[in-house]
Motif scaffolding. Sequence first.
Motif, mmCIF file in Angstrom:
data_model
loop_
_atom_site.group_PDB
_atom_site.id
_atom_site.type_symbol
_atom_site.label_atom_id
_atom_site.label_comp_id
_atom_site.label_asym_id
_atom_site.label_seq_id
_atom_site.Cartn_x
_atom_site.Cartn_y
_atom_site.Cartn_z
ATOM 1 N N ILE A 198 0.848 -1.196 0.000
ATOM 2 C CA ILE A 198 0.000 0.000 0.000
ATOM 3 C C ILE A 198 0.884 1.246 0.000
ATOM 4 C CG2 ILE A 198 -1.561 1.368 1.437
ATOM 5 C CD1 ILE A 198 -3.012 -0.993 2.181
ATOM 6 N N ARG A 199 0.556 2.199 -0.847
ATOM 7 C CA ARG A 199 1.272 3.484 -0.831
ATOM 8 C C ARG A 199 0.301 4.588 -0.452
ATOM 9 N NH1 ARG A 199 5.398 2.099 -5.009
ATOM 10 N NH2 ARG A 199 5.001 -0.118 -5.058
ATOM 11 N N ARG A 200 0.853 5.729 -0.052
ATOM 12 C CA ARG A 200 0.003 6.890 0.205
ATOM 13 C C ARG A 200 0.516 8.044 -0.620
ATOM 14 N NH1 ARG A 200 1.499 8.674 6.048
ATOM 15 N NH2 ARG A 200 -0.482 9.748 5.776
ATOM 16 N N LYS A 245 4.820 -1.666 8.324
ATOM 17 C CA LYS A 245 3.957 -1.059 7.316
ATOM 18 C C LYS A 245 2.894 -0.161 7.951
ATOM 19 C CE LYS A 245 2.907 -4.718 4.657
ATOM 20 N NZ LYS A 245 2.074 -5.314 3.627
ATOM 21 N N LEU A 246 2.554 -0.438 9.205
ATOM 22 C CA LEU A 246 1.542 0.375 9.871
ATOM 23 C C LEU A 246 1.962 1.842 9.876
ATOM 24 C CD1 LEU A 246 -1.120 0.325 11.472
ATOM 25 C CD2 LEU A 246 0.220 0.106 13.537
ATOM 26 N N GLY A 247 3.221 2.081 10.238
ATOM 27 C CA GLY A 247 3.730 3.451 10.264
ATOM 28 C C GLY A 247 3.827 4.035 8.863
ATOM 29 N N GLN A 248 4.190 3.164 7.896
ATOM 30 C CA GLN A 248 4.328 3.658 6.523
ATOM 31 C C GLN A 248 2.980 4.064 5.932
ATOM 32 O OE1 GLN A 248 6.302 0.370 4.614
ATOM 33 N NE2 GLN A 248 7.995 0.514 6.063
ATOM 34 N N ILE A 249 1.935 3.290 6.226
ATOM 35 C CA ILE A 249 0.638 3.593 5.621
ATOM 36 C C ILE A 249 -0.102 4.654 6.424
ATOM 37 C CG2 ILE A 249 -1.546 2.664 4.802
ATOM 38 C CD1 ILE A 249 -0.221 -0.110 4.852
ATOM 39 N N ALA A 250 -0.172 4.479 7.741
ATOM 40 C CA ALA A 250 -1.027 5.353 8.534
ATOM 41 C C ALA A 250 -0.289 6.591 9.029
ATOM 42 C CB ALA A 250 -1.613 4.578 9.702
ATOM 43 N N GLY A 300 5.748 7.041 13.542
ATOM 44 C CA GLY A 300 5.843 6.168 12.381
ATOM 45 C C GLY A 300 6.670 4.905 12.598
ATOM 46 N N THR A 301 7.300 4.738 13.779
ATOM 47 C CA THR A 301 8.021 3.489 14.047
ATOM 48 C C THR A 301 7.656 2.981 15.438
ATOM 49 O OG1 THR A 301 9.890 4.767 14.832
ATOM 50 C CG2 THR A 301 10.040 3.903 12.583
#
Lengths: 292, 282, 370
Positions: free
Chosen positions: A117-119, C255-260, C364-365
Amino acid sequence: MLPQQLVNGVLLGATYALFALGFTLMFGVLRVINLTYGFYFTAGAFVAWFVTRAGGGLWLALPAAALASGVIAVVVDALLLTRLRRARADELASLMVTLGAVLALYAALAALLGPDIRRLPPAVLGNEAISLDGVRVTQAQLLILGASVVLAGGLVWLVRFSRLGLAIRAVAENPDAAGLMGIDTARVAALVSFVSGTLAGAGGVLIGLAFNAIHPYMGEAMMLRGFVVVILGGLGDIFGALVAGLLLGVIEVLTAGYLASGLKEAVAFAILVLVLWTRPAGLFGRPVARRV
Amino acid sequence: MSVPPWLSDLFWTYQNVVVSLGVNGLLALSMYVVLAAGQLSLGQAAFMGLGAYASALLTLRLHAPFWAVLPAAMLVPVAFALLVGGPTLRLAGVYLAIATIGLGEVLRAVYLNVDALGGALGLSGIPEAAPLWLIYALLAAALLVFWRIGRSRVGRAMEAMRSDETAALAMGVNVRRYRLATLVASAALAGLAGALSAHSTDFIGPNDYGFEPAVSILSFALLGGIGSPIAPVVGAVVLTLLPELMRGFAELRLILNGVVIVLAVLFLPRGLVAWRMRRRAA
Amino acid sequence: MRRRDVTRALAALTVAAALPARAQDAPVRVGLVAILSGPNAAYGTAIRAGVELALDQVNTKGKRIALTVADSGGTKDGAINAARILIGRDKVAAIIGPTLSNEMFAMGPVTNGRGIPTIGTSTTANGITDIGPFIFRTALPEADVIPVTMKKAVSRGVKTIALMYANDDAFSKSGFEVMQSAATAAGLKILTTESFGSKDTDFSAQLTKIKALKPDAVGISALVEPVSGVLLQARQLGFGTETLFIGGNGSNSPKLGQIAGAAADGLIVGSPWFIGKPDPANQAFVAAFRAKYNRDPDQFAAQAYDTLFILAAAIAHAGNADPERIRNGLLRTDYTGVMGPFRFDAKRNPASAEGVVVLEMHGGTFRIAP
C-alpha cells in the motif's frame, strides 16, 4: 450521532457514485460488462502517485491521471473489444476477454511495483477534518462529493445536449441503426471508452486520497459495489448512478451504525437482488433500460 | 501386485491436482448446462458452496455416511435454485449475471455471520471420504447424460433458445420450463462438485465460493467452448493445469494466465474445442 | 563486516557444532511454502528473506541444508499442491510454512498425514497444532501475546474497551476471540463489538458508533492494511490521544507506520520480537539482514530466521533426513535466537511468552511502550 452517520453515509456514497459514473456509461452504451474498468481506477491512482512524488501538485496529478487512464481505456478497447464488436461476438466473449485482460493487468502492476500500500504525500491535500457543529468531514471527502456531483452534471450535459451525445445515445439505442445513419460507431466507442477511463482515473485519485491507500488491487475491491450501483441506478443512467451511489452509502452506514456491522455487505447485495427481481430497469427505471 | 514407490509418490504428489481436475470438470458442466440454454448465470460457485457446506455439516455434526451426504449436497442447492429461480429467471443477459453474483455474495455473508457455520474460520476436519474413482465416474456419467440430451429434441430446443429466444418461444418451446430445468440441473451438479471437493481437502471456508471462483468456473466453459459437453471440460482441464505448469513463475504466472484467456477468446472465438455435436434428424 | 562475522560465529556456535560430520556430504532437503505472488505476497517475501538469510549462515561450513521454495499464491489449493510437490517430488524432510492460518488448515492435514514435520512461522490462529502431531509453530499464538498487551492497557488506567475485527479471515476472527476473552479476563468492560471486511476502506459507521460510547480503548484484530485504514479514519473522526488503540498481531508490522503515518501514533501491540532489542544476537541479525537485503527486517522475517535455525538444530539432533527423527529433534528444541529462549510445549506451540514485549507506535516506528 445520527447527523455524523448521515454525513458518513453521503460521503461513502459519493465514492460509490464517483466510481460508478464511468462504469455505467461504458456499460450502458457499449453493452459490455467491462471488468477492466477497475484497473483504470487503480491506474489513475498510481499515475497521481508518481506525479506527486515527482513534485507535482494535485492540480497537475488529477488531470494527468485522468488522461492516462482514458488513454489506457481506449487502447484496451481498441485492442480487445473492437475486434469482438466487428466479429459480432456475443457478450460472453467480451466479458471473458476483459476478464483475462484484467487478471493480467493487475498481476503485471503488482509484479512491477509490488503489492504494498502506498500513500500520496500528505502535502498534496490536508487530511485534517473540518468540524461543523460536531460533524466532521475532510477536504478530500468534500472534494469527492463535489467531484461526483459536478462530473455527473457534466456527463448528463454531454450526453443529453451535445451533438456528440446524440451520437452516443444513438449507438446505445441501436448500434446497427446508428451505423446506417452515418454515425462512426467505432469512434463513438473509442470516445465513450476514453470518457469512462478518465472518470475512473479521476475517481482513483480522489478515493485513493480520501482513504489514503493506493495499491494494485484497489479497483478490484470496488467492482462489486460498482455493479450494485450501476444496476440500482439503471444501466447507463448517469443521474441514476449518482443517486443510487449516495443511497447505497447511506443504507450501508445506517446498517452498520444501527443494525449490525457484519450485515453491511449483505444488505447491499440483498437490495441488489430485490431490485433486480422487482424492478430490473433500476430504481428509477423506465421499462427500457438503455437510456443515457 | 504392488505399485512401485516412485509411481505412488508421483500419484500422491499430483493427487490434489487430479481431484481438482475432476471437480472442476463437473463445475464446467454445471456452467455448460445453463450457457447451452443461453443463460449467463454466475451462481455456480454459490451452488457449489451450498453443496460443500451442506455436506460438510452433515458429515461433521450428524456423522452421516458419505452415500447419504452426496444426495443431500445436491438437494440443498436445488431447493435454493427453485426458491430463487422464479424471479431470477425472468432476467436475461447481464442482469441475470449480476443477480446471481448478488445471491452469491448474500450467501457468503451468511456463512461469515452465522457462527454455527464456522464463520471466517470455516469448517475443518472434514474426512477425505470422496474416492477418486467416484469423482471421475460421476464426471463420466454427467458427460454421457449431457451427450445424450444434446443429441435429443431437448438439446435442439436448448440450442434454439440460445440463438433466438423469441423464435424458440414461437416454435412452441416452453422456455420458462427449460430455463428452470437447466438451472436445477446446474445447481445439482455444482452442489455435487462442492461436496466432492469438501470431502477431499479437509477444510472449507466462506471465501472459497465468492466472486472469483464464480468467474473461474465461467472461464472454464468459455475457454473450452459450448459446442459439445466435452468442450467445457477441456477448458477446465487447461485452466486447472496452467497455473500448476507455470509454478515457480510467481507473479508471471498470474499474468500469463490472463494473457492465455485473452488470446483464446480473440483467436479461438468458439473455444478450444470448436467442434460441434451433430444432432439426429427430427 | 564485523557484525556479519559475529552472526556467523553465533550460527556456528548454536548449530554447526552440533551437526554430525556425515551430514556434510548429503545435505538434508527442507521445503518452504510461502505466499510469493498475489495481494499477500509481502508476507511470504519477508518470510523467505528470513529463511534464506539463516540458510546462508547454517551452510557457512559446507552445505548441510538444501532449501526448495514453493509459492502458495495465498490459496488453499496452492498451499496443498505446493506441499505435495515438495514432499512427493523433492522429497523434503520437513516444511516451513505456509504463511496464513487458512492455508495451514488446508495444507496441515496433508503433510501431517504423510508424517512430515511442518512448522508455521506466522500462523497465529487458534487450533493450528490440533491438526496433528507433526504440526508445529514458532509463531506465538495470539492467546499468548494479547493478554500481555491487555495488562499494559489496564496499567494505563483503561477500564472500558470497544472491539473491532475483520470478520472474513480466520486470522482476524481468531485474534478477535482471543481479545474478547483477554479483555474480560483483565476485568475490562466490552462496550461494543464491530466488524468489517478485510478489503473495506470505509469504517466511518463503526467508528462513529464507537466514538459515541466513549471507550477508554479500542482493540482491533485485522491485517495491517485495514488496521491502517481504521486508524486514519479514526483520526479524521476526531479520536484523540484519550483513546488507546490496541492492535493484534496484524498491527505488528512496520507497514503500519508507513501507511497510517502519524495517525498510528499511540497504538500498542504485543510482539515476540522488536527490531531494537539490544541483545547481540538480534543486533547481528538486523545488521546481516540489512546488509543482504538493504531494508529492515520485520517480525515475519525474524520468526522465519529463528525457525530455520530451530529446524537445523533438530536435523542435527536427528543425524539424518528421517522425518520422524526430525520431529523428535524438534520436540527437544532448546534454542536461543533473536526472539529469545525458545522451546515447544507438549502441544508443539511455543512454550513461553516471556519474550513478549509491548510496543508503541511513535512517529511512524515502533518503540518499547512506556
